[in-house]
Design an enzyme around this catalytic site. Structure first.
Site, PDB file in Angstrom:
ATOM      1  N   CYS A 131       0.821  -1.221   0.000  1.00  0.00           N
ATOM      2  CA  CYS A 131       0.000   0.000   0.000  1.00  0.00           C
ATOM      3  C   CYS A 131       0.857   1.273   0.000  1.00  0.00           C
ATOM      4  O   CYS A 131       0.452   2.318  -0.528  1.00  0.00           O
ATOM      5  CB  CYS A 131      -0.946   0.007   1.196  1.00  0.00           C
ATOM      6  SG  CYS A 131      -0.228  -0.571   2.730  1.00  0.00           S
TER       7      CYS A 131
ATOM      8  N   HIS B 112      -2.036   6.800   3.960  1.00  0.00           N
ATOM      9  CA  HIS B 112      -0.586   6.783   4.151  1.00  0.00           C
ATOM     10  C   HIS B 112       0.000   8.074   3.581  1.00  0.00           C
ATOM     11  O   HIS B 112      -0.366   8.503   2.479  1.00  0.00           O
ATOM     12  CB  HIS B 112       0.054   5.615   3.403  1.00  0.00           C
ATOM     13  CG  HIS B 112      -0.189   4.267   4.020  1.00  0.00           C
ATOM     14  ND1 HIS B 112      -0.818   4.082   5.225  1.00  0.00           N
ATOM     15  CD2 HIS B 112       0.147   3.015   3.592  1.00  0.00           C
ATOM     16  CE1 HIS B 112      -0.864   2.791   5.517  1.00  0.00           C
ATOM     17  NE2 HIS B 112      -0.289   2.126   4.534  1.00  0.00           N
TER      18      HIS B 112
HETATM   19  N1  LIG Z   1      -4.748  -2.917   4.916  1.00  0.00           N
HETATM   20  C1  LIG Z   1      -4.058  -2.377   3.918  1.00  0.00           C
HETATM   21  O1  LIG Z   1      -3.891  -1.130   3.797  1.00  0.00           O
HETATM   22  C2  LIG Z   1      -3.441  -3.253   2.890  1.00  0.00           C
HETATM   23  C3  LIG Z   1      -2.927  -2.649   1.771  1.00  0.00           C
HETATM   24  C4  LIG Z   1      -2.298  -3.431   0.809  1.00  0.00           C
HETATM   25  C5  LIG Z   1      -2.223  -4.791   0.981  1.00  0.00           C
HETATM   26  N2  LIG Z   1      -2.763  -5.364   2.082  1.00  0.00           N
HETATM   27  C6  LIG Z   1      -2.692  -6.819   2.149  1.00  0.00           C
HETATM   28  O2  LIG Z   1      -4.024  -7.292   1.902  1.00  0.00           O
HETATM   29  C7  LIG Z   1      -4.249  -8.501   2.631  1.00  0.00           C
HETATM   30  C8  LIG Z   1      -5.487  -8.337   3.519  1.00  0.00           C
HETATM   31  O3  LIG Z   1      -5.224  -7.289   4.446  1.00  0.00           O
HETATM   32  P1  LIG Z   1      -6.367  -6.673   5.388  1.00  0.00           P
HETATM   33  O4  LIG Z   1      -5.775  -5.393   5.833  1.00  0.00           O
HETATM   34  O5  LIG Z   1      -7.694  -6.679   4.715  1.00  0.00           O
HETATM   35  O6  LIG Z   1      -6.377  -7.741   6.594  1.00  0.00           O
HETATM   36  P2  LIG Z   1      -7.540  -8.070   7.636  1.00  0.00           P
HETATM   37  O7  LIG Z   1      -8.418  -6.908   7.832  1.00  0.00           O
HETATM   38  O8  LIG Z   1      -6.851  -8.654   8.809  1.00  0.00           O
HETATM   39  O9  LIG Z   1      -8.395  -9.231   6.888  1.00  0.00           O
HETATM   40  C9  LIG Z   1      -7.865 -10.510   6.647  1.00  0.00           C
HETATM   41  C10 LIG Z   1      -8.837 -11.341   5.809  1.00  0.00           C
HETATM   42  O10 LIG Z   1      -8.211 -12.589   5.513  1.00  0.00           O
HETATM   43  C11 LIG Z   1      -9.033 -13.673   5.950  1.00  0.00           C
HETATM   44  N3  LIG Z   1      -8.207 -14.764   6.425  1.00  0.00           N
HETATM   45  C12 LIG Z   1      -7.260 -14.737   7.398  1.00  0.00           C
HETATM   46  N4  LIG Z   1      -6.725 -15.976   7.567  1.00  0.00           N
HETATM   47  C13 LIG Z   1      -7.369 -16.786   6.691  1.00  0.00           C
HETATM   48  C14 LIG Z   1      -7.284 -18.187   6.383  1.00  0.00           C
HETATM   49  N5  LIG Z   1      -6.422 -18.996   7.013  1.00  0.00           N
HETATM   50  N6  LIG Z   1      -8.118 -18.683   5.434  1.00  0.00           N
HETATM   51  C15 LIG Z   1      -8.995 -17.874   4.782  1.00  0.00           C
HETATM   52  N7  LIG Z   1      -9.114 -16.553   5.025  1.00  0.00           N
HETATM   53  C16 LIG Z   1      -8.309 -16.017   5.965  1.00  0.00           C
HETATM   54  C17 LIG Z   1      -9.864 -13.076   7.080  1.00  0.00           C
HETATM   55  O11 LIG Z   1     -11.019 -13.865   7.231  1.00  0.00           O
HETATM   56  P3  LIG Z   1     -11.784 -14.003   8.653  1.00  0.00           P
HETATM   57  O12 LIG Z   1     -12.660 -12.780   8.741  1.00  0.00           O
HETATM   58  O13 LIG Z   1     -12.538 -15.260   8.501  1.00  0.00           O
HETATM   59  O14 LIG Z   1     -10.725 -14.026   9.723  1.00  0.00           O
HETATM   60  C18 LIG Z   1     -10.149 -11.674   6.519  1.00  0.00           C
HETATM   61  O15 LIG Z   1     -11.185 -11.744   5.563  1.00  0.00           O
HETATM   62  C19 LIG Z   1      -2.940  -8.767   3.408  1.00  0.00           C
HETATM   63  O16 LIG Z   1      -2.140  -9.643   2.631  1.00  0.00           O
HETATM   64  C20 LIG Z   1      -2.297  -7.398   3.495  1.00  0.00           C
HETATM   65  O17 LIG Z   1      -0.905  -7.468   3.612  1.00  0.00           O
HETATM   66  C21 LIG Z   1      -3.394  -4.641   3.028  1.00  0.00           C
END
Ligand SMILES: NC(=O)c1ccc[n+]([C@@H]2O[C@H](COP(=O)([O-])OP(=O)(O)OC[C@H]3O[C@@H](n4cnc5c(N)ncnc54)[C@H](OP(=O)(O)O)[C@@H]3O)[C@@H](O)[C@H]2O)c1
Length: 338
Positions: free
Chosen positions: A134, A247
């Protein structure tokens, strides 16, 4: 291979219940992405719940190989280990994967794409396309117009990253610590290395042996890959700030050719997806509050370094939208156009 669904592409979202997944669902609606059928996938924790898309409820099912049968596009917005395990399974079944995790970013066979900057790289995909970090996305969106105008020699960047960059747990931690402070209690740091409420933490992710953080090194290598400048001199410090979304980065850029402040403003303003907000006489500059909920990367405070020919600028972008979900949706749109 297309699913042949007569209503349009079948789209799966692994991580549909997370911070990025939720924003992505909204963006696919906003951008009228043609979704013939939707499969929201998550972990066991969310199976049994449902998400709403275009006024219809879809049950959340388990992210597992069989869930990708007959799917055209899969957005992975879950964990790196899930992408590692399941992205090849989805690609094997004919889906194109657009991955938000860091897992595939530096794989030489996987394009790492910011469509405004290097859409041509999409032509090389073999079933998986990776979305940058991001922080990297906003940064390269502001660097590319400068590169096109005058070339890049050296870049020094300090980022100020929102808590939502660490997903829902990051947002929850800031809120819980703010609540603790209101009660007069000590804030407890779990997700971040030190309390984030009323504070600035000079560490995103983990330290490496060389004193840099894993986040900083991602920013370096991803920038070089996207810009196709393997030797670009970039040095960086990534910090976490108590901001919910958006950010920021303060950037010093040394160019190959001299570039005036006015020429830099013009180059940035003319670049698709970048907006210049830079009017010191009226105290106008972009802040995370201005960019939250928007797709543009906002740039301001453009000025000459007092000691050299280099240029300073300040850049902000919504980490959940352009930094994640919007960029992923733009990749899917470009793939769909062919
Ligand atoms: N946040 C940002 O600004 C951002 C920006 C760029 C990239 N990212 C990347 O995008 C991805 C998601 O980030 P996020 O910020 O949305 O995280 P988050 O809010 O913690 O959400 C994680 C998601 O992944 C699912 N998940 C976790 N473990 C799992 C498993 N073992 N099997 C299936 N589903 C699983 C969770 O499902 P449950 O609800 O069932 O737990 C939830 O839907 C990450 O790789 C992160 O590095 C994030």
């Amino acid at each position: 291979m297309s699913s042949g669904n007569p209503n349009g592409p079948v789209v799966a979202i692994a991580g549909a219940t997370g911070a990025v997944g939720e924003v992505l669902l909204g963006i696919l609606e906003e951008r009228s992405f043609p979704v013939g059928d939707l499969r929201p996938l998550a972990s066991e924790r969310s199976v049994g719940s449902s998400i709403e898309f275009r006024g219809k409820a879809y049950p959340v099912t388990l992210a597992e190989p069989a869930a990708f049968e007959g799917v055209d596009y899969v957005f992975f917005a879950a964990t790196g280990s899930l992408s590692k395990e399941l992205a090849p399974e989805a690609a094997k079944r004919g889906a194109v994967v657009i991955d938000k995790s860091s897992t595939w970013r530096m794989d030489p066979t996987v394009p790492l794409v910011v469509p405004e900057v290097n859409a041509a790289a999409l032509g090389q995909h073999r079933g998986i396309v990776s979305c940058p970090n991001c922080t990297t996305i906003g940064f390269v969106m502001a660097l590319e117009p400068i590169r096109r105008a005058a070339g890049l020699k050296r870049v020094v960047v300090t980022t100020l990253q929102a808590v939502s960059g660490a997903g829902r747990p990051g947002i929850d931690e800031l809120e819980q610590q703010q609540e603790a402070l209101r009660r007069g209690d000590d804030p407890e740091a779990v997700k971040f290395a030190a309390p984030i409420a009323n504070n600035v933490v000079p560490l995103c992710e983990d330290f490496r042996d060389d004193g840099y953080s894993t986040e900083e090194v991602k920013l370096l290598h991803e920038t070089r890959k996207i810009l196709d400048m393997p030797d670009l001199d970039v040095t960086m410090t990534c910090t976490r700030v108590p901001v919910p979304v958006g950010h920021s980065a303060t950037v010093l850029v040394e160019t190959v050719e001299p570039l005036s402040v006015q020429a830099a403003r013009t180059a940035l303003a003319d670049f698709p997806g970048v907006e210049v907000v830079d009017d010191p006489a009226h105290c106008r500059f972009p802040t995370p509050r201005d960019v939250a909920g928007r797709d543009e990367v906002l740039v301001g405070r453009i000025r000459k370094d007092l000691a050299s020919d280099a240029l300073w600028f300040w850049q902000v972008s919504d980490n959940l939208r352009k930094g994640a979900a919007t960029n992923a949706a733009q990749i899917a749109e470009a793939l769909l156009r062919g």
